[in-house]
Design an enzyme around this catalytic site. Structure first.
Site, PDB file in Angstrom:
ATOM      1  CE  LYS A  13      -3.974  -2.213   2.254  1.00 51.90           C
ATOM      2  NZ  LYS A  13      -4.946  -2.123   3.391  1.00 51.90           N
ATOM      3  CE1 TYR A  53      -9.409  -3.004   0.277  1.00 47.76           C
ATOM      4  CE2 TYR A  53      -8.483  -1.121  -0.871  1.00 47.76           C
ATOM      5  CZ  TYR A  53      -8.330  -2.228  -0.050  1.00 47.76           C
ATOM      6  OH  TYR A  53      -7.089  -2.553   0.451  1.00 47.76           O
ATOM      7  CG  ASN A 116      -3.665  -2.197   6.954  1.00 48.02           C
ATOM      8  OD1 ASN A 116      -3.552  -1.903   5.769  1.00 48.02           O
ATOM      9  ND2 ASN A 116      -4.700  -2.865   7.421  1.00 48.02           N
ATOM     10  CG  HIS A 119      -5.493  -6.280  -0.285  1.00 45.14           C
ATOM     11  ND1 HIS A 119      -6.732  -6.242   0.296  1.00 45.14           N
ATOM     12  CD2 HIS A 119      -5.542  -7.257  -1.234  1.00 45.14           C
ATOM     13  CE1 HIS A 119      -7.508  -7.158  -0.283  1.00 45.14           C
ATOM     14  NE2 HIS A 119      -6.812  -7.784  -1.217  1.00 45.14           N
ATOM     15  CD  GLU A 130      -8.912  -9.455  -3.455  1.00 44.35           C
ATOM     16  OE1 GLU A 130      -9.775  -9.129  -2.639  1.00 44.35           O
ATOM     17  OE2 GLU A 130      -7.742  -9.746  -3.131  1.00 44.35           O
TER      18      GLU A 130
END
Ligand code: IDP
Ligand code: MG
Length: 142
Positions: A13, A53, A116, A119, A130
């Site tokens: 991320k 998302y 965080n 993913h 995905e």
């Protein structure tokens, strides 16, 4: 019989690319036996982030999450190995770094429950969906 060979979708991320942590995070995957069989650096558009998302659209953090995910480059990757989906989730650690086990990516690198660092797909079905979202089969070299 050994564990089934699987593929899962991983995203490094923007908080992690910003801090130049791509290599350190990839070392965690490789040290655990996962192989990076596809990888590319992208700057997601708002439309892509919203679509990716989609399942979280009704959650209170959705708007902020999309804004965060487009705040800088990401590295999207396919990880392959025995039980890759659950193995990757284990290496990532809990969503909230405060609850993540020592040695996990989120414990070592995450800034917050939102920023965080990584993913990872949460099921084999979602992994397939995905992976297809970002990669064609010819871009994945196992
Ligand atoms: P996961 O990434 O561990 O699978 P999810 O519940 O699927 O966690 O949430 C997707 C992402 O949304 C998280 O990785 C995190 O970036 C963000 N997120 C989840 N819960 C919260 C929250 O309570 N506040 C802010 N962001 C959150
Ligand atoms: Mg999730």
């Amino acid at each position: 019989m050994g564990a089934a060979k699987e593929r899962t979708l991983s995203i490094i991320k923007p908080d992690a690319t910003r801090r130049n942590l791509t290599g350190k995070i990839n070392a965690k995957f490789e040290d655990s036996g996962l192989h990076i069989v596809a990888q590319k650096r992208l700057h997601l558009t708002q439309e892509q982030a919203e679509k990716f998302y989609e399942v979280h659209r009704e959650r209170p953090f959705f708007k902020d999450l999309v804004k965060f995910m487009i705040s800088g480059p990401v590295v999207v990757q396919v990880l392959e190995g025995p039980d890759a989906v659950s193995q990757n989730r284990k290496i990532m650690g809990a969503t909230n770094p405060a609850n993540a086990e020592p040695g996990t990516i989120r414990k070592e690198f995450a800034e917050s429950i939102e920023a965080n660092s990584v993913h990872g797909s949460d099921s084999l079905d979602n992994a397939k969906r995905e992976i297809t979202f970002f990669f064609s089969e010819t871009e994945i070299v196992g």
